[in-house]
Design an enzyme around this catalytic site. Structure first.
Site: not given
Ligand SMILES: *Cc1c(COP(=O)(O)O)cnc(C)c1O
Length: 390
Positions: A35, A133, A165, A221, A264, A311-313
């Site tokens: 992701k 969540r 999770h 995961r 700055y 700074c930004m850049d």
């Molecule tokens: C982001 C996420 C993970 C991965 O978590 P890590 O701590 O980076 O291993 C696994 N499952 C779900 C649902 C997530 O949103």
């Protein structure tokens, strides 16, 4: 090697190393979490490298992320688990994406889309076991299960996985981990009784995958560990190799006289006649402004302090009175593996009170992603010209 002003070098062999470590530690298959553009590393090359290295499946938050992977020709199993009401479930079903459901409303929308197209949607059940969540809420669980069984009976859905999770995965011995696993197992039993037994079960994120093999069900995961950042710094690095190195080309070298201010608001005043260098990396690129005065970069085998405001850049470093032999066009490492000293993403995170997840995933699109490693050549993503990930 063609240089670019700001480069995020992504070592795909490190991805392969990290997949192997995760499989060995968890005794389970890996669902690689890619992701947020693979935590800033580039979703398509990372996904390809992870699968080539033996990851079984992929996971993303938004359906659009899953569709982008499919559009790039990636045919692995992909689960997507965060949906707003505007999500295009029809497109997800057409692309064969596993849609993880968090509510009866989402189930109803998926069933409607499946009926519309006359196909069966592949879905997973995201169970809220305490994170509060995403996931199906406790008070909805029974009616959700009944609706799912009904949808299954009319071939609108096939139930692939049950997942949840962890709240405190980064505290491996916390009893909540066991409680969440027990709640997930109970949810699987409910689904089985209702005639919609999931084919696979998964709950372990990176820290759990590395430290609690007993919590791994069919798959783990991991996200951050895939990218080589240890999720449990107190327990070492587990043999993980950091994947991203951020480097910038020295854009300008100049003298600054004692008493002159830099950047700055002149928050840094030269205490001596010195030489400074400008680096083309700023907060728009993911170098936090909060790191002003708190970062150092490595050029060759020397470390140089960042001075004045980020700074930004751009940002400025002090090369010292003699200039340290640094020339325009030299490369400065902003963070890397830390294997030979030099700053890491964790140093940045620690300096400003955040986590390295936020550092790597925050590196902006102006940093050209360059893919290295033997796997990169095999996958055809190493064209030697600093290929952009987009
Ligand atoms: C982001 C996420 C993970 C991965 O978590 P890590 O701590 O980076 O291993 C696994 N499952 C779900 C649902 C997530 O949103």
């Amino acid at each position: 090697m063609t240089a670019s002003a700001l480069t995020a070098t992504v070592d795909l062999d490190a991805i392969a190393n990290n997949v192997a470590i995760l499989r060995a530690a968890s005794h389970a298959d890996v669902l690689a979490v890619v992701k947020a553009d693979a935590y800033g590393h580039g979703a398509v090359p990372v996904a390809r490298a992870a699968i080539a290295a033996g990851a079984a499946e992929l996971g993303v938050a938004h359906l659009t992320e899953a569709l982008d992977l499919r559009a790039a020709g990636i045919d692995a199993h992909i689960t997507s688990w965060l949906h707003a009401p505007s999500a295009d479930f029809a497109a997800g079903i057409a692309a064969g994406i596993d849609i993880a459901l968090s509510s009866e409303r989402q189930l109803a929308a998926v069933v409607a889309a499946a009926r519309e197209s006359g196909t069966t949607a592949t879905v997973s059940v995201k169970v809220d076991t305490g994170l509060n969540r995403s996931g199906v809420a406790v008070d909805e669980w029974q009616s959700f299960t009944e609706s799912l069984a009904k949808a299954h009976a009319e071939d609108a859905v096939r139930v692939r996985a049950a997942m949840c999770h962890l709240v405190r995965g980064d505290e491996p011995d916390h009893p909540l981990n066991d409680a969440q696993a027990a709640r997930l197992d109970a949810a699987v039993a409910d689904l089985t009784r209702a005639g919609v037994a999931p084919e696979v079960v998964h709950l372990a994120n990176s820290p759990a995958a590395l430290s609690r093999p007993d919590l791994a069900r069919d798959l783990v995961r991991p996200g951050i560990a895939l990218y080589g950042r240890t999720p449990l710094p107190d327990r070492g690095d587990f043999g993980l190799i950091p994947v991203m190195t951020l480097s910038a080309e020295v854009a300008l070298v100049k003298k600054v006289a004692a008493g002159q201010g830099v950047s700055y608001s002149h928050t840094w005043i030269a205490p001596y006649d010195t030489t400074v260098a400008v680096l083309p990396a700023g907060y728009a690129d993911g170098v936090p402004r909060l790191l002003s005065g708190k970062l150092s970069v490595r050029i060759g085998d020397q470390d140089f302090a960042g001075i004045g405001r980020v700074c930004m850049d751009q940002l400025v470093i002090d090369l010292g009175p003699d200039g340290g032999g640094v020339r325009e066009g030299d490369r400065a490492e902003l963070f890397g593996t830390g294997a030979h000293g030099g700053p890491t993403a964790k140093d940045w995170a620690d300096a400003i009170g955040t986590i390295d997840y936020e550092v790597v995933s925050g590196i902006g699109a102006r940093a050209v992603r360059r893919y290295t490693g033997s796997v990169a050549a095999e996958l055809g993503v190493d064209d030697g010209s600093g290929q952009d990930r987009r």
